[in-house]
Design a protein around this motif. Structure first.
Motif, PDB file in Angstrom:
ATOM      1  N   VAL A 107       0.858  -1.186   0.000  1.00 31.50           N
ATOM      2  CA  VAL A 107       0.000   0.000   0.000  1.00 31.50           C
ATOM      3  C   VAL A 107       0.892   1.233   0.000  1.00 31.50           C
ATOM      4  O   VAL A 107       2.027   1.198   0.489  1.00 31.50           O
ATOM      5  CB  VAL A 107      -0.931   0.024   1.234  1.00 31.50           C
ATOM      6  N   SER A 108       0.382   2.314  -0.565  1.00 31.54           N
ATOM      7  CA  SER A 108       1.135   3.566  -0.629  1.00 31.54           C
ATOM      8  C   SER A 108       0.463   4.612   0.245  1.00 31.54           C
ATOM      9  O   SER A 108      -0.741   4.858   0.116  1.00 31.54           O
ATOM     10  CB  SER A 108       1.226   4.073  -2.072  1.00 31.54           C
ATOM     11  N   LEU A 109       1.239   5.198   1.129  1.00 29.04           N
ATOM     12  CA  LEU A 109       0.772   6.282   1.986  1.00 29.04           C
ATOM     13  C   LEU A 109       1.638   7.498   1.697  1.00 29.04           C
ATOM     14  O   LEU A 109       2.815   7.531   2.065  1.00 29.04           O
ATOM     15  CB  LEU A 109       0.864   5.889   3.460  1.00 29.04           C
ATOM     16  N   ALA A 110       1.046   8.475   0.989  1.00 32.54           N
ATOM     17  CA  ALA A 110       1.813   9.644   0.526  1.00 32.54           C
ATOM     18  C   ALA A 110       2.945   9.138  -0.366  1.00 32.54           C
ATOM     19  O   ALA A 110       2.703   8.515  -1.387  1.00 32.54           O
ATOM     20  CB  ALA A 110       2.317  10.455   1.705  1.00 32.54           C
ATOM     21  N   ASP A 111       4.187   9.376   0.010  1.00 28.34           N
ATOM     22  CA  ASP A 111       5.328   8.907  -0.780  1.00 28.34           C
ATOM     23  C   ASP A 111       5.953   7.649  -0.196  1.00 28.34           C
ATOM     24  O   ASP A 111       7.034   7.229  -0.618  1.00 28.34           O
ATOM     25  CB  ASP A 111       6.396  10.011  -0.850  1.00 28.34           C
ATOM     26  N   ILE A 112       5.282   7.053   0.773  1.00 28.50           N
ATOM     27  CA  ILE A 112       5.824   5.867   1.441  1.00 28.50           C
ATOM     28  C   ILE A 112       5.067   4.629   0.964  1.00 28.50           C
ATOM     29  O   ILE A 112       3.842   4.588   1.007  1.00 28.50           O
ATOM     30  CB  ILE A 112       5.705   6.001   2.975  1.00 28.50           C
ATOM     31  N   GLU A 113       5.810   3.634   0.499  1.00 29.96           N
ATOM     32  CA  GLU A 113       5.200   2.374   0.081  1.00 29.96           C
ATOM     33  C   GLU A 113       5.505   1.302   1.116  1.00 29.96           C
ATOM     34  O   GLU A 113       6.664   1.076   1.477  1.00 29.96           O
ATOM     35  CB  GLU A 113       5.726   1.929  -1.282  1.00 29.96           C
ATOM     36  N   LEU A 114       4.450   0.678   1.599  1.00 34.45           N
ATOM     37  CA  LEU A 114       4.584  -0.390   2.579  1.00 34.45           C
ATOM     38  C   LEU A 114       4.326  -1.719   1.883  1.00 34.45           C
ATOM     39  O   LEU A 114       3.225  -1.978   1.399  1.00 34.45           O
ATOM     40  CB  LEU A 114       3.594  -0.189   3.728  1.00 34.45           C
ATOM     41  N   LYS A 115       5.353  -2.553   1.829  1.00 37.55           N
ATOM     42  CA  LYS A 115       5.226  -3.844   1.164  1.00 37.55           C
ATOM     43  C   LYS A 115       6.277  -4.791   1.716  1.00 37.55           C
ATOM     44  O   LYS A 115       7.403  -4.383   2.017  1.00 37.55           O
ATOM     45  CB  LYS A 115       5.402  -3.700  -0.351  1.00 37.55           C
ATOM     46  N   ALA A 116       5.913  -6.049   1.838  1.00 36.24           N
ATOM     47  CA  ALA A 116       6.845  -7.051   2.343  1.00 36.24           C
ATOM     48  C   ALA A 116       7.981  -7.273   1.348  1.00 36.24           C
ATOM     49  O   ALA A 116       7.760  -7.302   0.132  1.00 36.24           O
ATOM     50  CB  ALA A 116       6.108  -8.361   2.596  1.00 36.24           C
ATOM     51  N   ASP A 117       9.197  -7.432   1.862  1.00 30.90           N
ATOM     52  CA  ASP A 117      10.342  -7.711   0.989  1.00 30.90           C
ATOM     53  C   ASP A 117      10.211  -9.081   0.334  1.00 30.90           C
ATOM     54  O   ASP A 117      10.580  -9.263  -0.826  1.00 30.90           O
ATOM     55  CB  ASP A 117      11.640  -7.639   1.798  1.00 30.90           C
ATOM     56  N   ALA A 163       1.402 -16.579  -6.885  1.00 29.42           N
ATOM     57  CA  ALA A 163       2.149 -15.517  -7.560  1.00 29.42           C
ATOM     58  C   ALA A 163       1.898 -14.167  -6.901  1.00 29.42           C
ATOM     59  O   ALA A 163       1.921 -13.132  -7.562  1.00 29.42           O
ATOM     60  CB  ALA A 163       1.771 -15.467  -9.039  1.00 29.42           C
ATOM     61  N   GLY A 164       1.658 -14.174  -5.595  1.00 31.35           N
ATOM     62  CA  GLY A 164       1.385 -12.926  -4.896  1.00 31.35           C
ATOM     63  C   GLY A 164       2.521 -11.927  -4.983  1.00 31.35           C
ATOM     64  O   GLY A 164       2.301 -10.713  -4.918  1.00 31.35           O
ATOM     65  N   GLN A 165       3.755 -12.429  -5.155  1.00 31.11           N
ATOM     66  CA  GLN A 165       4.920 -11.546  -5.209  1.00 31.11           C
ATOM     67  C   GLN A 165       4.961 -10.718  -6.492  1.00 31.11           C
ATOM     68  O   GLN A 165       5.712  -9.746  -6.585  1.00 31.11           O
ATOM     69  CB  GLN A 165       6.209 -12.380  -5.089  1.00 31.11           C
ATOM     70  N   THR A 166       4.143 -11.069  -7.487  1.00 33.29           N
ATOM     71  CA  THR A 166       4.153 -10.342  -8.759  1.00 33.29           C
ATOM     72  C   THR A 166       3.261  -9.104  -8.741  1.00 33.29           C
ATOM     73  O   THR A 166       3.277  -8.317  -9.686  1.00 33.29           O
ATOM     74  CB  THR A 166       3.685 -11.262  -9.902  1.00 33.29           C
TER      75      THR A 166
END
Length: 308
Positions: A44-54, A132-135
């Motif tokens: 998810v993107s919050l302003a300019d910050i993207e939160l995502k699992a590595d 294929a969730g990582q895609t």
């Protein structure tokens, strides 16, 4: 992972258990594992910050990560918490059934679920369709609705439609509202029409979601169908053995990419179905004879009574 099955499973379960189940905790249980983890898989993107699992698959299904939400014990623990709060066994085990349905359904892809965590962090997978969730959301959707995943969801779409009586107002009033305390509480503030609409929402959302994604994947975007076991092969897939700790493990989870597992499973299901049908035919064939024997026994009993 499944895209529509978790929306529709509760209605199928409701049909078979009736007043023995509370629908709202059942539905929440069906959604719970992905509510706590899926958003971080796609990011998810919050302003300019993207939160995502590595490593999305590791976070979603593995350990360390949120894979414990797909374990059977997680459902039991949350069920115990619900029981401690409301002292209602039906509410507690309804959540457990919903969460277990989700966890077991997600064993269908090539990554699977840590069903027995914390006893083991091993992933159990059937490997019928590609994980294929990582895609990302859209490629994952295209892959899911191009392989056996959309077929699996389609089973629940058809099953749900065949269970249409659970969607009627009469069934809601006589069965669903009686068994689930949520509806009695909500009925103080909302009309019955509104309650029925809320009750039906997940079903229609699931059917519409399955239909819309299928159209998007093959009419709008033209992804290629690949109904082979573990497909589609054109998408980068992740397998259980990439996350499982044991090297060269021979369990079904780590061998899930092998088509023969699906073949053996199909043979086993056919054998079970054949055995049940044979038993049913035998029972039906023996029914006239049993009725005749009962009539003879009744006649003999009447004769004895007449002689006496």
């Amino acid at each position: 992972m499944s895209w529509a099955a978790h929306d529709l499973e509760p209605y199928v379960i409701q049909k078979h258990l009736g007043r023995k189940i509370a629908f709202v905790p059942l539905l929440v249980g069906s959604y719970a594992p992905d509510m706590l983890s899926k958003w971080f898989v796609y990011g998810v993107s919050l302003a300019d910050i993207e939160l995502k699992a590595d490593t999305p698959a590791q976070f979603h299904r593995g350990w360390p990560g949120a894979g414990f939400t797909h374990s059977l014990l997680f459902g039991v623990l949350v069920g115990l918490i619900l029981y401690a709060i409301w002292r209602n066994k039906v509410v507690a085990y309804s959540f457990v059934i919903g969460q277990w349905a989700h966890a077991l359904t997600d064993t269908g892809d090539t990554v699977g679920s840590m069903l027995l965590f914390p006893l083991t962090d091993h992933l159990f997978a059937l490997g019928a369709w590609a994980y294929a969730g990582q895609t990302g959301r859209y490629v994952d959707a295209g892959a899911y609705f191009s392989g056996l995943g959309f077929v699996w969801d389609g089973v629940f779409v058809v099953w749900g439609i065949l269970s249409w009586r659970v969607l009627t107002r009469g069934y809601f009033r006589d069965t669903v509202a009686v068994a689930d305390p949520f509806w009695r509480w909500a009925g103080r503030y909302l009309s019955e029409t509104t309650l029925v609409m809320l009750y039906r929402a997940s079903f229609f959302y699931g059917v519409a979601r399955w239909t819309a994604w299928l159209i998007w994947a093959h009419v709008v975007r033209s992804f290629a169908f690949d109904l082979r076991w573990g497909g589609p092969r054109w998408v980068p897939r992740i397998y259980a053995d990439e996350l499982n700790a044991a090297p060269a493990c021979k369990c079904p989870g780590c061998c899930s990419m092998r088509p023969r597992l699906g073949f053996y499973g199909a043979v086993a299901l056919c054998a079970v179905a054949k055995g049940r049908s044979a038993s049913l035919r035998g029972a039906l064939a023996g029914a006239p004879r049993r009725r005749m024997l009962k009539r003879r026994r009744r006649l003999k009993q009447r004769r004895r009574e007449a002689e006496n």
